[in-house]
Design a protein around this motif. Sequence first.
Motif, PDB file in Angstrom:
ATOM      1  N   GLN A   1      47.250  11.027  -9.529  1.00  0.00           N
ATOM      2  CA  GLN A   1      46.907  11.590 -10.835  1.00  0.00           C
ATOM      3  C   GLN A   1      45.593  11.024 -11.349  1.00  0.00           C
ATOM      4  O   GLN A   1      44.781  11.758 -11.916  1.00  0.00           O
ATOM      5  CB  GLN A   1      48.010  11.342 -11.866  1.00  0.00           C
ATOM      6  N   GLU A   2      45.362   9.746 -11.169  1.00  0.00           N
ATOM      7  CA  GLU A   2      44.108   9.171 -11.640  1.00  0.00           C
ATOM      8  C   GLU A   2      42.921   9.799 -10.922  1.00  0.00           C
ATOM      9  O   GLU A   2      41.891  10.108 -11.539  1.00  0.00           O
ATOM     10  CB  GLU A   2      44.087   7.657 -11.449  1.00  0.00           C
ATOM     11  N   ILE A   3      43.074  10.030  -9.615  1.00  0.00           N
ATOM     12  CA  ILE A   3      41.998  10.668  -8.858  1.00  0.00           C
ATOM     13  C   ILE A   3      41.762  12.082  -9.368  1.00  0.00           C
ATOM     14  O   ILE A   3      40.624  12.504  -9.578  1.00  0.00           O
ATOM     15  CB  ILE A   3      42.342  10.671  -7.353  1.00  0.00           C
ATOM     16  N   ARG A   4      42.847  12.832  -9.576  1.00  0.00           N
ATOM     17  CA  ARG A   4      42.710  14.195 -10.089  1.00  0.00           C
ATOM     18  C   ARG A   4      42.076  14.213 -11.471  1.00  0.00           C
ATOM     19  O   ARG A   4      41.211  15.041 -11.777  1.00  0.00           O
ATOM     20  CB  ARG A   4      44.074  14.873 -10.146  1.00  0.00           C
ATOM     21  N   ASP A   5      42.509  13.301 -12.347  1.00  0.00           N
ATOM     22  CA  ASP A   5      41.942  13.242 -13.689  1.00  0.00           C
ATOM     23  C   ASP A   5      40.443  12.985 -13.636  1.00  0.00           C
ATOM     24  O   ASP A   5      39.660  13.581 -14.391  1.00  0.00           O
ATOM     25  CB  ASP A   5      42.632  12.151 -14.515  1.00  0.00           C
ATOM     26  N   CYS A   6      40.027  12.091 -12.736  1.00  0.00           N
ATOM     27  CA  CYS A   6      38.593  11.838 -12.555  1.00  0.00           C
ATOM     28  C   CYS A   6      37.878  13.099 -12.095  1.00  0.00           C
ATOM     29  O   CYS A   6      36.775  13.404 -12.567  1.00  0.00           O
ATOM     30  CB  CYS A   6      38.385  10.717 -11.538  1.00  0.00           C
ATOM     31  N   LEU A   7      38.479  13.832 -11.162  1.00  0.00           N
ATOM     32  CA  LEU A   7      37.879  15.071 -10.688  1.00  0.00           C
ATOM     33  C   LEU A   7      37.612  16.029 -11.841  1.00  0.00           C
ATOM     34  O   LEU A   7      36.519  16.594 -11.970  1.00  0.00           O
ATOM     35  CB  LEU A   7      38.804  15.755  -9.682  1.00  0.00           C
ATOM     36  N   HIS A   8      38.617  16.240 -12.686  1.00  0.00           N
ATOM     37  CA  HIS A   8      38.478  17.195 -13.783  1.00  0.00           C
ATOM     38  C   HIS A   8      37.390  16.758 -14.761  1.00  0.00           C
ATOM     39  O   HIS A   8      36.528  17.552 -15.141  1.00  0.00           O
ATOM     40  CB  HIS A   8      39.817  17.352 -14.506  1.00  0.00           C
ATOM     41  N   GLU A   9      37.427  15.508 -15.174  1.00  0.00           N
ATOM     42  CA  GLU A   9      36.467  15.056 -16.186  1.00  0.00           C
ATOM     43  C   GLU A   9      35.047  15.007 -15.637  1.00  0.00           C
ATOM     44  O   GLU A   9      34.109  15.514 -16.269  1.00  0.00           O
ATOM     45  CB  GLU A   9      36.867  13.686 -16.728  1.00  0.00           C
ATOM     46  N   GLU A  10      34.866  14.418 -14.471  1.00  0.00           N
ATOM     47  CA  GLU A  10      33.508  14.213 -13.960  1.00  0.00           C
ATOM     48  C   GLU A  10      32.887  15.510 -13.451  1.00  0.00           C
ATOM     49  O   GLU A  10      31.686  15.744 -13.641  1.00  0.00           O
ATOM     50  CB  GLU A  10      33.506  13.152 -12.858  1.00  0.00           C
ATOM     51  N   LEU A  11      33.673  16.374 -12.814  1.00  0.00           N
ATOM     52  CA  LEU A  11      33.110  17.636 -12.355  1.00  0.00           C
ATOM     53  C   LEU A  11      32.764  18.534 -13.538  1.00  0.00           C
ATOM     54  O   LEU A  11      31.736  19.226 -13.522  1.00  0.00           O
ATOM     55  CB  LEU A  11      34.077  18.343 -11.408  1.00  0.00           C
ATOM     56  N   ALA A  12      33.593  18.507 -14.583  1.00  0.00           N
ATOM     57  CA  ALA A  12      33.282  19.288 -15.778  1.00  0.00           C
ATOM     58  C   ALA A  12      31.976  18.817 -16.406  1.00  0.00           C
ATOM     59  O   ALA A  12      31.171  19.633 -16.878  1.00  0.00           O
ATOM     60  CB  ALA A  12      34.423  19.187 -16.787  1.00  0.00           C
ATOM     61  N   GLN A  13      31.740  17.512 -16.425  1.00  0.00           N
ATOM     62  CA  GLN A  13      30.493  17.013 -16.988  1.00  0.00           C
ATOM     63  C   GLN A  13      29.327  17.245 -16.045  1.00  0.00           C
ATOM     64  O   GLN A  13      28.199  17.450 -16.485  1.00  0.00           O
ATOM     65  CB  GLN A  13      30.628  15.527 -17.338  1.00  0.00           C
ATOM     66  N   ALA A  14      29.584  17.245 -14.751  1.00  0.00           N
ATOM     67  CA  ALA A  14      28.505  17.502 -13.796  1.00  0.00           C
ATOM     68  C   ALA A  14      27.935  18.905 -13.973  1.00  0.00           C
ATOM     69  O   ALA A  14      26.724  19.113 -13.836  1.00  0.00           O
ATOM     70  CB  ALA A  14      29.018  17.332 -12.365  1.00  0.00           C
ATOM     71  N   ILE A  15      28.792  19.885 -14.292  1.00  0.00           N
ATOM     72  CA  ILE A  15      28.316  21.261 -14.422  1.00  0.00           C
ATOM     73  C   ILE A  15      28.176  21.706 -15.867  1.00  0.00           C
ATOM     74  O   ILE A  15      27.623  22.774 -16.139  1.00  0.00           O
ATOM     75  CB  ILE A  15      29.251  22.243 -13.679  1.00  0.00           C
ATOM     76  N   GLY A  16      28.666  20.891 -16.811  1.00  0.00           N
ATOM     77  CA  GLY A  16      28.673  21.319 -18.205  1.00  0.00           C
ATOM     78  C   GLY A  16      28.242  20.240 -19.175  1.00  0.00           C
ATOM     79  O   GLY A  16      27.275  19.512 -18.920  1.00  0.00           O
ATOM     80  N   PRO A  17      28.953  20.110 -20.310  1.00  0.00           N
ATOM     81  CA  PRO A  17      28.548  19.165 -21.358  1.00  0.00           C
ATOM     82  C   PRO A  17      28.593  17.713 -20.897  1.00  0.00           C
ATOM     83  O   PRO A  17      29.433  17.331 -20.077  1.00  0.00           O
ATOM     84  CB  PRO A  17      29.579  19.404 -22.467  1.00  0.00           C
ATOM     85  N   LEU A  18      27.711  16.904 -21.459  1.00  0.00           N
ATOM     86  CA  LEU A  18      27.637  15.490 -21.116  1.00  0.00           C
ATOM     87  C   LEU A  18      28.274  14.597 -22.173  1.00  0.00           C
ATOM     88  O   LEU A  18      28.440  13.405 -21.959  1.00  0.00           O
ATOM     89  CB  LEU A  18      26.173  15.076 -20.934  1.00  0.00           C
ATOM     90  N   ASN A  19      28.632  15.174 -23.309  1.00  0.00           N
ATOM     91  CA  ASN A  19      29.135  14.389 -24.425  1.00  0.00           C
ATOM     92  C   ASN A  19      30.656  14.466 -24.493  1.00  0.00           C
ATOM     93  O   ASN A  19      31.280  15.374 -23.941  1.00  0.00           O
ATOM     94  CB  ASN A  19      28.528  14.900 -25.733  1.00  0.00           C
ATOM     95  N   ASP A  20      31.265  13.516 -25.181  1.00  0.00           N
ATOM     96  CA  ASP A  20      32.678  13.548 -25.553  1.00  0.00           C
ATOM     97  C   ASP A  20      32.759  13.477 -27.068  1.00  0.00           C
ATOM     98  O   ASP A  20      31.961  12.774 -27.711  1.00  0.00           O
ATOM     99  CB  ASP A  20      33.447  12.376 -24.947  1.00  0.00           C
ATOM    100  N   LEU A  21      33.738  14.183 -27.648  1.00  0.00           N
ATOM    101  CA  LEU A  21      33.901  14.223 -29.096  1.00  0.00           C
ATOM    102  C   LEU A  21      35.338  13.884 -29.463  1.00  0.00           C
ATOM    103  O   LEU A  21      36.270  14.604 -29.076  1.00  0.00           O
ATOM    104  CB  LEU A  21      33.546  15.612 -29.642  1.00  0.00           C
ATOM    105  N   TYR A  22      35.522  12.805 -30.207  1.00  0.00           N
ATOM    106  CA  TYR A  22      36.866  12.413 -30.607  1.00  0.00           C
ATOM    107  C   TYR A  22      37.528  13.440 -31.522  1.00  0.00           C
ATOM    108  O   TYR A  22      38.741  13.472 -31.642  1.00  0.00           O
ATOM    109  CB  TYR A  22      36.832  11.057 -31.319  1.00  0.00           C
ATOM    110  N   ARG A  23      36.743  14.299 -32.152  1.00  0.00           N
ATOM    111  CA  ARG A  23      37.340  15.244 -33.092  1.00  0.00           C
ATOM    112  C   ARG A  23      38.066  16.393 -32.398  1.00  0.00           C
ATOM    113  O   ARG A  23      38.822  17.125 -33.032  1.00  0.00           O
ATOM    114  CB  ARG A  23      36.267  15.809 -34.026  1.00  0.00           C
ATOM    115  N   LEU A  24      37.852  16.573 -31.091  1.00  0.00           N
ATOM    116  CA  LEU A  24      38.453  17.695 -30.385  1.00  0.00           C
ATOM    117  C   LEU A  24      39.915  17.389 -30.052  1.00  0.00           C
ATOM    118  O   LEU A  24      40.202  16.442 -29.319  1.00  0.00           O
ATOM    119  CB  LEU A  24      37.683  17.987 -29.099  1.00  0.00           C
TER     120      LEU A  24
END
Length: 456
Positions: free
Chosen positions: A187-210
């Motif tokens: 699960q940790e590996i998968r979670d890394c895949l989702h977060e890092e690949l999403a940032q690689a192709i999309g937004p670079l920021n994180d927002l606590y308000r979301l």
Amino acid sequence: MIRKTALAMVMIVAGCNTVPLEDTPTRAQIADSSLPPMKAFVTPHPSAPIRSNSNIAQDFLSLHFQLESGRALPMFTRFETPITVRVTGQPSSTLNGDLGRLLGRLRREAGVNITQVRSDQPANITIEAISRSEIRRALPQAACFVVPNVSSLAEFRRDRRKSRTNWLEIESRERLGIFLPYNASPQEIRDCLHEELAQAIGPLNDLYRLPDSVFNDDNIHTVLTGFDMLILRATYAPELRTGMSREQVARVLPGILARMNPRGNSIPAQPITPTPRDWIDAVQKTFGPGASASQRKSSAARSVAIAQREGWTDNRHAFSLFNLGRVTQGTDPAKAQQYFGAAQQYLASIPGTDLHKANIAVYTSAYEISRGNAQGALRQINPAINIAARAENASLMSMLMLLKAEALEIQGRGSEARAVRLDSLGWARYGFGSDHAVRARMREISALNPNKRAGG
């Protein structure tokens, strides 16, 4: 004293289930497990965002034109060609399967032209599976990370102080490296895949308000949500292109969102308040490395005070209270329940926060089990299990199922308890990895049962 100690153990484990485990096994150890076979999620269940397009537009701009540090990005960037991905290093046995599922979702739900190629072929994005110790030597605070203009950790080490690896200096996206651990739970590996690949192709920021996004450092969501897919779909809209300014993107964004998310046109906009740096610092210090118990509690209390100062009634205030409960329950479980209850009150009026409530249910139901209140625990656990399953959070799901087994045993329903516990183990293997880690969770949760404490 026994009750406080037992409750503290399981609560700390449940609250930090995204933190790497030191005893996570190698791939061979996972394959040789004596536990039931590992289970895996098959069908995604993303929910469409329930927010105004006006608010989503503001979120899009904040995500794309600012870094987590708060520094502004001068221009919009994305890949302008079809994206290729390869895996190198020592991938775990589950990595390629989870990557394939993720790429399929990106194509279907976000319309991103992205495919995997062989490890020996050139690619826009290289995912290098390395050891956790190597990641820590590169970036001590990171579980995984993404860097522009590199394809290997060696290249990153060589160029880490050059402008080509600085996101502020990037004018286009053509080649990136993602570094994640191979010796971690699936699960940790998968979670890394989702977060890092999403940032690689999309937004670079994180927002606590979301409240409904992986683009949030609260780690509540661990796989890409419906909101995230909308943000990525908008990122690759034909009206946008690399090099556009914030003002240029802002002008065309309403039309993009109206086309992609017509439901959001009829939802009234809500006020958006910025997240001050002192609140972020307090949250990060609450669970940062090296902090003492008193420092964690002080930081958590400070985050609650800042949330009150800001007048927040959103998920950020709830998250502050949740954290204060987590660091309080070891010394004052009853007081911690008050904080959890207050967090739940805020979440009750916020759409898209079911997973937040399910995380809190681990704490509140464990407390009820420790008091022998099985029925009270089951009322919270049963709906939370379904929420965790839809969110594909195996570690949370298995913890809830193990808690349910203890509640059933308290009620004298032993055969049902054994069936639920057995069913939980396949999910626990995905969520926690090693036999040792899974059995440790079982022991900690079992210690909550007052009947077992009385008999032991």
